[in-house]
Write a protein that holds these residues in place. Sequence first.
Motif, mmCIF file in Angstrom:
data_model
loop_
_atom_site.group_PDB
_atom_site.id
_atom_site.type_symbol
_atom_site.label_atom_id
_atom_site.label_comp_id
_atom_site.label_asym_id
_atom_site.label_seq_id
_atom_site.Cartn_x
_atom_site.Cartn_y
_atom_site.Cartn_z
ATOM 1 N N LEU A 276 17.885 -2.708 33.820
ATOM 2 C CA LEU A 276 16.428 -2.580 33.869
ATOM 3 C C LEU A 276 15.824 -3.492 32.820
ATOM 4 N N VAL A 277 14.896 -4.340 33.241
ATOM 5 C CA VAL A 277 14.236 -5.281 32.338
ATOM 6 C C VAL A 277 12.764 -4.897 32.253
ATOM 7 N N ASP A 278 12.320 -4.494 31.078
ATOM 8 C CA ASP A 278 10.934 -4.048 30.914
ATOM 9 C C ASP A 278 10.055 -5.193 30.420
ATOM 10 N N ASN A 279 10.196 -6.324 31.073
ATOM 11 C CA ASN A 279 9.392 -7.509 30.756
ATOM 12 C C ASN A 279 8.538 -7.816 31.970
ATOM 13 N N GLU A 280 7.228 -7.707 31.842
ATOM 14 C CA GLU A 280 6.332 -7.891 32.973
ATOM 15 C C GLU A 280 6.202 -9.350 33.407
ATOM 16 N N VAL A 281 6.705 -10.269 32.602
ATOM 17 C CA VAL A 281 6.662 -11.680 32.979
ATOM 18 C C VAL A 281 7.693 -11.969 34.059
ATOM 19 N N GLY A 282 8.883 -11.401 33.932
ATOM 20 C CA GLY A 282 9.903 -11.598 34.945
ATOM 21 C C GLY A 282 11.265 -11.862 34.351
ATOM 22 N N ILE A 283 12.183 -12.327 35.206
ATOM 23 C CA ILE A 283 13.575 -12.521 34.809
ATOM 24 C C ILE A 283 14.055 -13.906 35.237
ATOM 25 N N ARG A 284 15.126 -14.345 34.605
ATOM 26 C CA ARG A 284 15.827 -15.569 35.017
ATOM 27 C C ARG A 284 17.306 -15.226 35.114
ATOM 28 N N LEU A 285 17.855 -15.331 36.331
ATOM 29 C CA LEU A 285 19.271 -15.059 36.547
ATOM 30 C C LEU A 285 20.082 -16.291 36.175
ATOM 31 N N VAL A 286 21.035 -16.125 35.267
ATOM 32 C CA VAL A 286 21.856 -17.228 34.791
ATOM 33 C C VAL A 286 23.310 -16.765 34.730
ATOM 34 N N TYR A 287 24.193 -17.692 34.439
ATOM 35 C CA TYR A 287 25.586 -17.326 34.164
ATOM 36 C C TYR A 287 25.934 -17.811 32.767
ATOM 37 N N ARG A 288 25.824 -16.921 31.820
ATOM 38 C CA ARG A 288 26.124 -17.214 30.422
ATOM 39 C C ARG A 288 26.862 -16.008 29.848
ATOM 40 N N PRO A 289 28.165 -15.962 30.038
ATOM 41 C CA PRO A 289 28.944 -14.779 29.635
ATOM 42 C C PRO A 289 28.796 -14.421 28.169
ATOM 43 N N GLN A 290 28.405 -15.402 27.332
ATOM 44 C CA GLN A 290 28.279 -15.130 25.902
ATOM 45 C C GLN A 290 27.037 -14.311 25.568
ATOM 46 N N LEU A 291 26.092 -14.200 26.526
ATOM 47 C CA LEU A 291 24.871 -13.436 26.269
ATOM 48 C C LEU A 291 25.179 -11.949 26.164
ATOM 49 N N THR A 292 24.582 -11.296 25.211
ATOM 50 C CA THR A 292 24.711 -9.843 25.076
ATOM 51 C C THR A 292 23.318 -9.247 24.914
ATOM 52 N N GLY A 293 23.082 -8.175 25.622
ATOM 53 C CA GLY A 293 21.784 -7.527 25.537
ATOM 54 C C GLY A 293 20.712 -8.333 26.240
#
Length: 461
Positions: A276-293
């Motif tokens: 769940l993303v509580d950002n009203e601007v939106g999301i960007r789907l990426v593949y970056r396994p190093q990302l956390t949170g």
Amino acid sequence: MSKPLLIPWLRTKINSGQCDGVQWTNPEQTEFSVPWKHALRQDSSNTDILIFKAWAETSGNGRAHGDHSVWKRNFRSALRAKGFKLISDNKNDGANPHKVFRWPETSASGANSAAGSQEQDDPDLSEYFPLPTQESQVVPNFEDYLYLPEDTVFSAEHPDHHDILQECLMGLNIGPDTEGTAGFELPPEQQQLQNPAVIGGHALPGQQQFPVMYEGEAGLPEQPAGPIEGAVGGAYDGQFAEQFKHSVNNTRDGEHFKTHFRISVYYRGVKVLDQLVDNEVGIRLVYRPQLTGTVLDPGSGLSLVSLPSPGAILDQTQANLTQRILDKLGEGLDVGMSGSVVYGQRRGEIKAFWSRSKFDESRQPQEISKLQPQPLYMFKEFIQGILNFINGKESPPSSLFFCLGEKWPDKDNRPWDRKLITVEVVLTSMEELKNMAVGGGASSLQSVELQMSLEEMMDLY
């Protein structure tokens, strides 16, 4: 000992009445119901899983004391493989959770035992390659993952013995895109949104930081409550209609629509991420396994959501194909809000396709543009859907469905959940309003004042 054929076995089971709730639902015996109760319900019992257990024991895909969820998933996979169609999903029915399936046309009707006994279609993969159970195998990060051998991943499309991996890669939409255009023509009312710099009269991310954040905004409105007393049973109640109007107004800030985003990622139908993303601007789907949170992209204001690594997939062909798509995802796929418009734009090499229904059978893939932001769903369309629901039609969608790297819907009508990488994006404000409307019933919203308010709202967008 040979394995039993599903179709004659199931017909015998239904006719026997040995499994509670498994019964014909029409006189022609072409449709039947199956209890589909969640194991965590307080009123669940062993009688709810009799048909799943029976098939597991008969086919050899389960043990007498195995995992109930695996039995159910294997049974569902067996039905799908034999051409049974789900025509009614009532698993959330409080009184009688169940699903209704239609008998496959190729085997005539359920009453035609002669035709059914001649079952000669392709073998049910789930019969021969069962899901991992707690006793046999635990797959890290992938819940109840379906194991398929290398030579059967796309067996329906590749009956001969060519190099499966190379043939599959030929069908993937990977590589530079020169056309970059969406696969459909926008309706007339959206032609004004073709300007790549602006959608709905509002600047898009990248032109200004956090384009649809509002000063003094305290977040989304409270979640709409369920049906209040007086709306139960679908009877008109002015108080419920007023409450619904209030909830709709709480999703708006002037000409802006406010929502959060719930993202579910699937690898061949198995959920591998739910966020769940509580950002009203939106999301960007990426593949970056190093990302956390949750990580915010400072240039666009979008929240970055990384797709998981396919390393735990047991089948190496599927894992290789999935990794190939992920590696080409590049700067990803944007799904964001601009004013009252949900837009999409891909930024990497991998092509992406979308629909408002996971059961889209149009066979007409809709590609998301790389050249410019593309309108996917307008708030006014959702409001029109609510008005249609009040007038006796289906409720409007509240989710967007994406397929990465493969055309969908395709000419072979391959189901969404059999594609390598699929993503559902739920617009939570729409979902809450939809659930509220459906829970209260259409008749509870038949208020002249409410309908006038909704129609006026549409004129604002």
